[in-house]
Scaffold this motif. Structure first.
Motif, PDB file in Angstrom:
ATOM      1  N   ASN A  77      82.243  21.337  33.522  1.00  0.00           N
ATOM      2  CA  ASN A  77      81.455  20.322  34.220  1.00  0.00           C
ATOM      3  C   ASN A  77      80.655  20.929  35.370  1.00  0.00           C
ATOM      4  OD1 ASN A  77      81.529  18.102  36.631  1.00  0.00           O
ATOM      5  ND2 ASN A  77      81.128  17.172  34.630  1.00  0.00           N
ATOM      6  N   LEU A  78      81.261  21.838  36.114  1.00  0.00           N
ATOM      7  CA  LEU A  78      80.592  22.497  37.232  1.00  0.00           C
ATOM      8  C   LEU A  78      79.381  23.289  36.748  1.00  0.00           C
ATOM      9  CD1 LEU A  78      80.549  23.394  40.254  1.00  0.00           C
ATOM     10  CD2 LEU A  78      82.083  25.243  39.576  1.00  0.00           C
ATOM     11  N   PHE A  79      79.561  24.082  35.702  1.00  0.00           N
ATOM     12  CA  PHE A  79      78.458  24.896  35.182  1.00  0.00           C
ATOM     13  C   PHE A  79      77.375  24.034  34.532  1.00  0.00           C
ATOM     14  CE2 PHE A  79      81.800  28.423  34.778  1.00  0.00           C
ATOM     15  CZ  PHE A  79      81.569  28.835  36.077  1.00  0.00           C
ATOM     16  N   ASN A  80      77.772  22.937  33.901  1.00  0.00           N
ATOM     17  CA  ASN A  80      76.767  22.013  33.353  1.00  0.00           C
ATOM     18  C   ASN A  80      75.900  21.431  34.453  1.00  0.00           C
ATOM     19  OD1 ASN A  80      77.063  22.045  30.534  1.00  0.00           O
ATOM     20  ND2 ASN A  80      78.815  20.680  30.617  1.00  0.00           N
ATOM     21  N   PHE A  83      73.632  24.661  35.695  1.00  0.00           N
ATOM     22  CA  PHE A  83      72.856  25.425  34.714  1.00  0.00           C
ATOM     23  C   PHE A  83      72.422  24.542  33.563  1.00  0.00           C
ATOM     24  CE2 PHE A  83      75.920  28.455  36.586  1.00  0.00           C
ATOM     25  CZ  PHE A  83      75.014  29.259  37.252  1.00  0.00           C
ATOM     26  N   PHE A  84      71.375  24.958  32.908  1.00  0.00           N
ATOM     27  CA  PHE A  84      70.874  24.221  31.759  1.00  0.00           C
ATOM     28  C   PHE A  84      71.149  24.981  30.464  1.00  0.00           C
ATOM     29  CE2 PHE A  84      68.325  22.833  35.381  1.00  0.00           C
ATOM     30  CZ  PHE A  84      68.577  21.471  35.323  1.00  0.00           C
ATOM     31  N   ASP A  85      72.179  25.818  30.486  1.00  0.00           N
ATOM     32  CA  ASP A  85      72.572  26.540  29.281  1.00  0.00           C
ATOM     33  C   ASP A  85      73.166  25.553  28.278  1.00  0.00           C
ATOM     34  OD1 ASP A  85      71.826  28.925  30.424  1.00  0.00           O
ATOM     35  OD2 ASP A  85      73.852  29.495  31.030  1.00  0.00           O
ATOM     36  N   LYS A  86      73.188  25.960  27.035  1.00  0.00           N
ATOM     37  CA  LYS A  86      73.850  25.148  26.021  1.00  0.00           C
ATOM     38  C   LYS A  86      75.320  25.041  26.365  1.00  0.00           C
ATOM     39  CE  LYS A  86      70.850  26.311  22.196  1.00  0.00           C
ATOM     40  NZ  LYS A  86      70.741  26.917  20.867  1.00  0.00           N
ATOM     41  N   GLU A  87      75.889  23.883  26.081  1.00  0.00           N
ATOM     42  CA  GLU A  87      77.301  23.674  26.412  1.00  0.00           C
ATOM     43  C   GLU A  87      78.191  24.681  25.686  1.00  0.00           C
ATOM     44  OE1 GLU A  87      80.673  20.221  26.769  1.00  0.00           O
ATOM     45  OE2 GLU A  87      78.565  19.694  26.902  1.00  0.00           O
ATOM     46  N   SER A  88      77.810  25.097  24.492  1.00  0.00           N
ATOM     47  CA  SER A  88      78.619  26.077  23.763  1.00  0.00           C
ATOM     48  C   SER A  88      78.662  27.415  24.509  1.00  0.00           C
ATOM     49  CB  SER A  88      78.092  26.281  22.346  1.00  0.00           C
ATOM     50  OG  SER A  88      76.771  26.780  22.363  1.00  0.00           O
ATOM     51  N   VAL A  94      83.733  29.987  30.061  1.00  0.00           N
ATOM     52  CA  VAL A  94      85.007  29.476  30.584  1.00  0.00           C
ATOM     53  C   VAL A  94      86.178  30.019  29.771  1.00  0.00           C
ATOM     54  CG1 VAL A  94      86.380  27.388  30.981  1.00  0.00           C
ATOM     55  CG2 VAL A  94      83.948  27.422  31.601  1.00  0.00           C
ATOM     56  N   TYR A  95      86.056  30.056  28.463  1.00  0.00           N
ATOM     57  CA  TYR A  95      87.157  30.569  27.642  1.00  0.00           C
ATOM     58  C   TYR A  95      87.328  32.079  27.804  1.00  0.00           C
ATOM     59  CZ  TYR A  95      88.154  26.039  25.700  1.00  0.00           C
ATOM     60  OH  TYR A  95      88.528  24.726  25.565  1.00  0.00           O
ATOM     61  N   ASP A  96      86.241  32.798  28.043  1.00  0.00           N
ATOM     62  CA  ASP A  96      86.378  34.221  28.384  1.00  0.00           C
ATOM     63  C   ASP A  96      87.252  34.368  29.624  1.00  0.00           C
ATOM     64  OD1 ASP A  96      84.863  35.199  26.303  1.00  0.00           O
ATOM     65  OD2 ASP A  96      83.159  35.822  27.551  1.00  0.00           O
ATOM     66  N   MET A 112      75.180  30.713  41.478  1.00  0.00           N
ATOM     67  CA  MET A 112      75.220  29.407  42.144  1.00  0.00           C
ATOM     68  C   MET A 112      75.902  29.443  43.500  1.00  0.00           C
ATOM     69  SD  MET A 112      77.873  27.424  39.712  1.00  0.00           S
ATOM     70  CE  MET A 112      79.602  27.778  39.734  1.00  0.00           C
ATOM     71  N   SER A 113      76.361  30.598  43.952  1.00  0.00           N
ATOM     72  CA  SER A 113      77.129  30.674  45.195  1.00  0.00           C
ATOM     73  C   SER A 113      76.345  30.172  46.403  1.00  0.00           C
ATOM     74  CB  SER A 113      77.636  32.099  45.437  1.00  0.00           C
ATOM     75  OG  SER A 113      76.564  32.998  45.596  1.00  0.00           O
ATOM     76  N   LYS A 114      75.074  30.542  46.514  1.00  0.00           N
ATOM     77  CA  LYS A 114      74.282  30.095  47.669  1.00  0.00           C
ATOM     78  C   LYS A 114      74.134  28.587  47.692  1.00  0.00           C
ATOM     79  CE  LYS A 114      71.838  34.380  48.380  1.00  0.00           C
ATOM     80  NZ  LYS A 114      70.695  35.185  48.049  1.00  0.00           N
TER      81      LYS A 114
END
Length: 132
Positions: A77-80, A83-88, A94-96, A112-114
């Protein structure tokens, strides 16, 4: 408990407090999941633990006293959000991390840290002022 509190704070009707797990796909269930995950695992805390301290998935999960599913859900949810990357692709990152491969998740947090720090610093709330 935080999930149920989310239903209350979000103004959901009382039936959601007793709804069985099988119906967790509803919009109101997703809202309560997002609420509880955000309260239990704020962006700034995840940034600190994963990016700066480079804690393992298991350590973050244990330190925050959340389930494996909750941490995975929160990171996706945070990365979604940022970022606009594909959810896959986001799920792969995340699984890595879950399996101990941290390179890609550290790259995401670096990007995204800043923004997380800026948002954190902009949040000013004095609980005592609100009580008066």
């Amino acid at each position: 408990m935080c999930h149920e509190l989310g239903h209350f704070v979000l103004g959901h009707s009382g039936k959601y407090f007793t709804e069985l797990r099988g119906k967790s796909d509803s919009v109101k269930e997703r809202e309560a999941n997002i609420f509880s995950a955000t309260v239990l695992m704020p962006d700034i805390v995840l940034l600190s633990k994963i990016f700066y301290r480079q804690d393992s998935f298991q350590k973050v999960k244990n330190d925050l006293a959340v389930s494996q599913e909750a941490l995975i859900y929160r990171l996706i949810n945070l990365f979604n959000h940022y970022f606009f990357d594909k959810e896959s692709k986001i799920k792969d990152v995340v699984y890595d991390y879950y399996y101990g491969f941290n390179q890609r998740i550290l790259f995401y947090f670096e990007k995204m840290s800043k923004s997380i720090i800026k948002e954190y610093k902009a949040t000013k709330c004095n609980i005592y002022d609100r009580m008066l």
